[in-house]
Motif scaffolding. Structure first.
Motif, PDB file in Angstrom:
ATOM      1  N   GLY A  79       5.435  -3.316  14.242  1.00  0.00           N
ATOM      2  CA  GLY A  79       4.118  -2.784  13.912  1.00  0.00           C
ATOM      3  C   GLY A  79       4.214  -1.454  13.186  1.00  0.00           C
ATOM      4  N   ALA A  80       3.214  -1.182  12.355  1.00  0.00           N
ATOM      5  CA  ALA A  80       3.163   0.071  11.603  1.00  0.00           C
ATOM      6  C   ALA A  80       1.903   0.843  11.975  1.00  0.00           C
ATOM      7  N   ILE A  81       1.999   2.169  11.909  1.00  0.00           N
ATOM      8  CA  ILE A  81       0.868   3.052  12.169  1.00  0.00           C
ATOM      9  C   ILE A  81       0.674   3.933  10.941  1.00  0.00           C
ATOM     10  N   GLY A  82      -0.547   4.021  10.456  1.00  0.00           N
ATOM     11  CA  GLY A  82      -0.873   4.916   9.347  1.00  0.00           C
ATOM     12  C   GLY A  82      -2.270   5.464   9.553  1.00  0.00           C
ATOM     13  N   ILE A  83      -2.407   6.775   9.600  1.00  0.00           N
ATOM     14  CA  ILE A  83      -3.670   7.409   9.970  1.00  0.00           C
ATOM     15  C   ILE A  83      -4.065   8.455   8.933  1.00  0.00           C
ATOM     16  N   ARG A  84      -5.345   8.553   8.702  1.00  0.00           N
ATOM     17  CA  ARG A  84      -5.913   9.679   7.961  1.00  0.00           C
ATOM     18  C   ARG A  84      -7.083  10.209   8.774  1.00  0.00           C
ATOM     19  N   THR A 119       0.837  -1.182   0.000  1.00  0.00           N
ATOM     20  CA  THR A 119       0.000   0.000   0.000  1.00  0.00           C
ATOM     21  C   THR A 119       0.882   1.245   0.000  1.00  0.00           C
ATOM     22  N   ALA A 120       0.466   2.242  -0.767  1.00  0.00           N
ATOM     23  CA  ALA A 120       1.258   3.466  -0.933  1.00  0.00           C
ATOM     24  C   ALA A 120       0.579   4.618  -0.222  1.00  0.00           C
ATOM     25  N   GLY A 121       1.248   5.170   0.777  1.00  0.00           N
ATOM     26  CA  GLY A 121       0.745   6.343   1.461  1.00  0.00           C
ATOM     27  C   GLY A 121       0.994   7.605   0.643  1.00  0.00           C
ATOM     28  N   THR A 122       0.537   8.730   1.165  1.00  0.00           N
ATOM     29  CA  THR A 122       0.622   9.985   0.418  1.00  0.00           C
ATOM     30  C   THR A 122       2.055  10.476   0.248  1.00  0.00           C
ATOM     31  N   SER A 123       2.998   9.952   1.047  1.00  0.00           N
ATOM     32  CA  SER A 123       4.399  10.355   0.929  1.00  0.00           C
ATOM     33  C   SER A 123       5.263   9.272   0.284  1.00  0.00           C
ATOM     34  N   ALA A 124       4.621   8.286  -0.360  1.00  0.00           N
ATOM     35  CA  ALA A 124       5.370   7.166  -0.949  1.00  0.00           C
ATOM     36  C   ALA A 124       6.353   7.649  -2.013  1.00  0.00           C
ATOM     37  N   GLY A 149      -4.253   6.380   0.484  1.00  0.00           N
ATOM     38  CA  GLY A 149      -4.879   7.608   0.947  1.00  0.00           C
ATOM     39  C   GLY A 149      -4.506   8.020   2.359  1.00  0.00           C
ATOM     40  N   ARG A 150      -3.751   7.167   3.050  1.00  0.00           N
ATOM     41  CA  ARG A 150      -3.311   7.496   4.404  1.00  0.00           C
ATOM     42  C   ARG A 150      -1.976   8.223   4.345  1.00  0.00           C
ATOM     43  N   GLY A 151      -1.536   8.737   5.491  1.00  0.00           N
ATOM     44  CA  GLY A 151      -0.205   9.292   5.567  1.00  0.00           C
ATOM     45  C   GLY A 151       0.844   8.189   5.513  1.00  0.00           C
ATOM     46  N   VAL A 162      -4.816  15.237  16.657  1.00  0.00           N
ATOM     47  CA  VAL A 162      -4.336  14.112  15.849  1.00  0.00           C
ATOM     48  C   VAL A 162      -3.075  13.504  16.449  1.00  0.00           C
ATOM     49  N   ARG A 163      -2.168  14.352  16.950  1.00  0.00           N
ATOM     50  CA  ARG A 163      -0.946  13.815  17.563  1.00  0.00           C
ATOM     51  C   ARG A 163      -1.293  12.958  18.779  1.00  0.00           C
ATOM     52  N   CYS A 164      -2.228  13.423  19.569  1.00  0.00           N
ATOM     53  CA  CYS A 164      -2.653  12.649  20.733  1.00  0.00           C
ATOM     54  C   CYS A 164      -3.243  11.311  20.297  1.00  0.00           C
ATOM     55  N   PHE A 165      -4.014  11.325  19.210  1.00  0.00           N
ATOM     56  CA  PHE A 165      -4.616  10.087  18.718  1.00  0.00           C
ATOM     57  C   PHE A 165      -3.547   9.089  18.286  1.00  0.00           C
ATOM     58  N   VAL A 166      -2.586   9.541  17.489  1.00  0.00           N
ATOM     59  CA  VAL A 166      -1.515   8.647  17.027  1.00  0.00           C
ATOM     60  C   VAL A 166      -0.731   8.103  18.218  1.00  0.00           C
ATOM     61  N   HIS A 167      -0.426   8.970  19.175  1.00  0.00           N
ATOM     62  CA  HIS A 167       0.292   8.542  20.383  1.00  0.00           C
ATOM     63  C   HIS A 167      -0.527   7.489  21.132  1.00  0.00           C
TER      64      HIS A 167
END
Length: 221
Positions: free
Chosen positions: A144-149, A51-56, A72-74, A100-105
């Motif tokens: 593990g990987a994290i990818g959020i939109r 899968t390709a994120g927006t910064s791929a 479509g994710r980061g 958003v930072r709090c959510f990712v954390h």
């Protein structure tokens, strides 16, 4: 089924096509934003896909041996496949703190806590995306990987955790753009954990994760 805090908790058996899951996730997030559906935590597994994120960066697609799908994710390129637990999170940050930072954390902390339940010590690595542990040689390795939109303050995508995937399948990409460190799994660390066991660990630690989202600061989505 009903999960904590009124959130629907869905577990899909077998392999779920990535493009179909992406379409379903986007539709559900739109319905949540419109007040027409409840929040959803969706646990599933994909057939092999990059899968390709927006910064791929195309230079990091080394060997496209599997389908490559824009996500479509980061973030950059990620591999998903059998033996990996995927968690898609469609949560309404309008009611959980628009941070958003709090959510990712919080997602990172949730995965770390769930891994601890199955005997794996994992951690955040400053300046590096994802969930990290030490492999059998003592080297830091990504488990593990994290990818959020976030759209209209509703979250999409989420996390992936390597329980027992074929680690050689990561060789077709530079995972998340990080070439200096290897990828590992619970299996490679000598821990046998099926999806149901890890799902139970996620369920046990979910309430603490949701509580962690009540942050004070706000940033733009």
């Amino acid at each position: 089924m009903q999960g904590p805090d009124g959130i629907e908790w869905r577990v899909s058996p077998g392999l779920t096509d990535y493009a179909e899951a992406l379409s379903a996730m986007e539709a559900r997030a739109a319905a949540i934003a419109a007040g027409e559906a409840s929040e959803l935590i969706w646990l599933l597994e994909h057939p092999p896909v990059y899968t390709a994120g927006t910064s791929a960066d195309p230079a990091e697609l080394i060997d496209p041996r599997f389908p490559v799908v824009p996500a479509g994710r980061g973030g950059r390129y990620t591999y998903h496949g059998p033996g990996q637990r995927i968690g898609y999170l469609m949560l309404d940050l309008n009611r959980r703190g628009r941070d958003v930072r709090c959510f990712v954390h919080g997602v990172e902390g949730w995965v770390i806590a769930a891994l601890a339940r199955i005997g794996i010590t994992a951690f955040r690595a400053p300046g590096r995306i994802g969930i990290w542990t030490h492999d059998a040689s003592g080297q830091e390795a990504k488990i593990g990987a994290i990818g959020i939109r976030v759209r209209r303050w509703v979250t999409l995508h989420g996390f992936s955790v390597n329980l027992a995937p074929n680690l050689s399948d990561f060789g077709g990409i530079v995972p998340c753009g990080i070439a200096e460190y290897p990828v590992t799994s619970a299996q490679a660390l000598g821990i046998t954990c099926d999806h149901a066991t890890f799902d139970a660990a996620l369920a046990f630690t979910a309430t603490a994760f949701l509580t962690s989202l009540t942050c004070d600061a706000e940033i733009e989505a």
